[in-house]
Design an enzyme around this catalytic site. Structure first.
Site, short mmCIF file in Angstrom:
data_model
loop_
_atom_site.label_atom_id
_atom_site.label_comp_id
_atom_site.label_asym_id
_atom_site.label_seq_id
_atom_site.Cartn_x
_atom_site.Cartn_y
_atom_site.Cartn_z
N THR A 114 0.84 -1.20 0.00
CA THR A 114 0.00 0.00 0.00
C THR A 114 0.87 1.25 0.00
O THR A 114 1.66 1.47 0.91
CB THR A 114 -0.93 0.02 1.23
OG1 THR A 114 -1.65 -1.21 1.30
CG2 THR A 114 -1.91 1.17 1.14
N TYR A 132 7.30 9.99 6.92
CA TYR A 132 6.40 8.99 6.32
C TYR A 132 6.63 8.89 4.81
O TYR A 132 6.77 7.79 4.26
CB TYR A 132 4.97 9.38 6.64
CG TYR A 132 3.90 8.73 5.80
CD1 TYR A 132 3.57 7.40 5.95
CD2 TYR A 132 3.18 9.49 4.85
CE1 TYR A 132 2.56 6.81 5.19
CE2 TYR A 132 2.19 8.91 4.09
CZ TYR A 132 1.89 7.57 4.26
OH TYR A 132 0.90 6.99 3.50
#
Length: 309
Positions: A114, A132
């Protein structure tokens, strides 16, 4: 015929729960890998239908040794909000690499990762969720390594996903809640950023489609763009939600500054996912109505609960 067994990480998350529900409806056998026992609240109504393992107290190799895994779905993610880079690296880089190594050892041929629209060329200097984004780029580099060419790797690059029961601190649920509460004033940027908003059910259908058609993709790394390919501005999105809700809130566009190196445009590109027949079907208005209905029902349940005491 034996049901295909799917190992999914991050099953307790917003996307993970929705994927598990769809996997079970499509008669897959589901194994969930979570970090520890503190991250299972949303899985409680699945406990009779799935196996749950915890990486804190289970040997990962034992999970592969005792379960005939068909595919891996890596949905777990860490946004870095705790400020601990080690946790970001552990979840977003080390865990998927360990799973890939076990895929090679136990001849699991299918790995679905993902990814996010934040991780696109040109977005490297965006300061929001910087750790991130960098971790997502790094794991994609590892996924592309030629040493994994015997595995079909599908990297699902999601556009701006939204849907009912998402984390309250994300943009869409935060805006919906404020509008439904008729918050007097809501301060926003000018809202000129263009986004490809895709409803969670469409994202889930893309994952199910990919699993069911996985042999149509070539071995090695496949980059699959998951979105509607339709863009609207943030301002249009918020105004659409306000009109559906009939909110009395005053929207102060331009009151907040853009983030440094703001991403001003993102949309799904044609990929082999769409070429093989998948497409999104839920319109923006339909998706927003589903969220609003969910929130109304939740508020009504809370009121009923409060009236009991």
């Amino acid at each position: 015929m034996e049901k295909l067994k799917i190992l999914i990480t991050g099953g307790n998350g917003f996307l993970g729960v929705n994927i598990i529900n769809a996997l079970l409806k499509n008669k897959f056998d589901v194994v969930v890998l979570e970090k520890n026992r503190n991250f299972t609240s949303k899985l409680s109504h699945f406990t009779n239908d799935i196996k749950i393992f915890f990486s804190d107290d289970n040997d990962l190799e034992e999970i592969f040794r005792t379960n005939n895994i068909h595919s891996i779905l890596h949905c777990a993610t860490n946004y870095g909000k705790s400020g601990l880079n080690s946790e970001v690296i552990e979840t977003n880089i080390l865990m998927p690499i360990k799973l890939l190594e076990l895929c090679k050892k136990y001849e699991v041929k299918y790995y679905i990762n993902t990814d996010t629209f934040y991780n696109k060329v040109g977005n490297e200097d965006y300061t929001f969720l910087r750790e991130y984004i960098k971790s997502k780029k790094h794991i994609c580099d590892w996924l592309k390594l030629s040493s994994y060419n015997e595995i079909r790797i599908l990297n699902m690059k999601l556009e701006h996903i939204y849907g009912p029961d998402d984390n309250a601190d994300k943009f869409v649920p935060m805006i919906i809640k404020k509008l439904m509460n008729n918050e007097k004033e809501i301060n926003l940027t000018f809202g000129e950023q263009k986004r490809d908003f895709i409803f969670v059910d469409d994202v889930v259908s893309a994952f199910i489609f990919a699993i069911n058609n996985i042999d149509k993709f070539h071995t090695g790394y496949n980059e699959l763009s998951v979105g509607t390919s339709k863009v609207i501005t943030i301002k249009e999105f918020v105004m659409t939600a306000k009109n559906i809700i009939d909110s009395k809130s005053i929207l102060n566009f331009g009151k907040l500054p853009y983030r440094d190196n703001e991403i001003m445009f993102s949309s799904a590109k044609l990929s082999s996912l769409q070429e093989n027949g998948w497409k999104s079907i839920i319109s923006l208005k339909e998706g927003l109505k589903k969220i609003i209905e969910f929130e109304k029902n939740r508020q009504n349940e809370l009121i009923k609960t409060d009236n009991k005491f």
